[in-house]
Design an enzyme around this catalytic site. Structure first.
Site, PDB file in Angstrom:
ATOM      1  CG  ASP A  14      -2.724   2.129   3.847  1.00 58.95           C
ATOM      2  OD1 ASP A  14      -2.622   1.825   2.751  1.00 58.95           O
ATOM      3  OD2 ASP A  14      -1.659   0.924   4.962  1.00 58.95           O
ATOM      4  CG  ASP A  16       0.609  -2.530   0.239  1.00 60.30           C
ATOM      5  OD1 ASP A  16       0.732  -3.046  -0.044  1.00 60.30           O
ATOM      6  OD2 ASP A  16      -0.217  -1.408  -0.248  1.00 60.30           O
ATOM      7  CG  ASP A 178       1.259   2.173   7.518  1.00 56.87           C
ATOM      8  OD1 ASP A 178       0.245   2.143   6.395  1.00 56.87           O
ATOM      9  OD2 ASP A 178       2.373   1.336   7.480  1.00 56.87           O
TER      10      ASP A 178
END
Length: 230
Positions: A14, A16, A178
């Site tokens: 991922d 961001d 995240d």
């Protein structure tokens, strides 16, 4: 620390909240457009919780709160999204940087010839611009954005597309993310899952997402994967 079986060959990241702390610039862009609509500015920590599902969800949450979804009956909303993207593109990496240990870890993985891709819900053109600005493009032969395909995370299609282009298999791939979006995407795609504790998961316990591993600093990734270290 537990280690993964040596069968892991491909890594999807991922962007961001995982590779890059981009919340400060997303926060400024969000406040820029919502104040144009007469709303009050939002604090950084609140906007940080809104990140993860793309610009339209970010702005819906910025305008109407965490549970909001992009409206179908607001004629000005799409213009707001366009204004956001225009402003954000001009200030994409003013205050955004890779997390500590990211560059060093990616350099090690590249030396080990580990196939890597970015799979994000950020628009693809902004993803490429950010990777270029932060000198991260050199690590990722494959980039899948939120608008690259007909589906975005948590649908498995973006992960399967990246795996196919890297000539890997889901069974030998790990998703590093995240948030719940990444966790669901990995589960749906049949991949392993590693979560980083520094990201944007709204303060919810990462253990509740049942990852195969959690790292608290990016330099722990190599050890967790069981790869040789320098």
């Amino acid at each position: 620390m537990m280690t993964f079986p040596s069968t892991i060959r491909t890594i999807l990241f991922d962007l961001d909240g995982t590779l890059v702390d981009s919340a400060p610039d997303l926060w400024r862009a969000t406040n820029h457009v919502i104040t144009l609509r007469g709303r009050s500015e939002l604090p950084l920590e609140l906007v940080r919780d809104y990140v993860g599902n793309g610009a339209r969800y970010l702005l819906a949450r910025g305008l109407w709160g965490l549970g909001a979804t992009p409206p179908e009956d607001d004629p000005d909303f799409e213009a707001t999204v366009t204004a956001f993207l225009d402003y954000y593109r001009q200030h994409l990496t003013d205050h955004s940087f890779p997390y500590p240990g990211v560059v060093e870890t990616l350099e090690t993985l590249k030396r080990l010839n580990c196939p890597m891709a970015v799979v994000t819900n950020k628009p693809e053109f902004l993803t490429h611009l950010m990777l270029d600005d932060l000198d991260l493009t050199r690590f990722f032969p494959v980039v899948v954005g939120g608008d690259t395909l007909a589906e975005r995370k948590p649908h498995p299609l973006p992960l399967h597309h990246a795996i196919s282009r890297l000539q890997g298999t889901a069974a030998t791939t790990v998703m590093v993310g995240d948030s719940e979006t990444d966790a669901l995407a990995a589960k749906n795609a049949g991949c392993k899952l590693i979560l980083v504790s520094h990201g944007y998961n709204r303060g919810e316990p990462l253990e509740d997402l049942h990852p195969d591993g959690i790292i608290h600093h990016f330099n722990q990734l190599i050890e967790l994967l069981g790869y040789p270290q320098d």
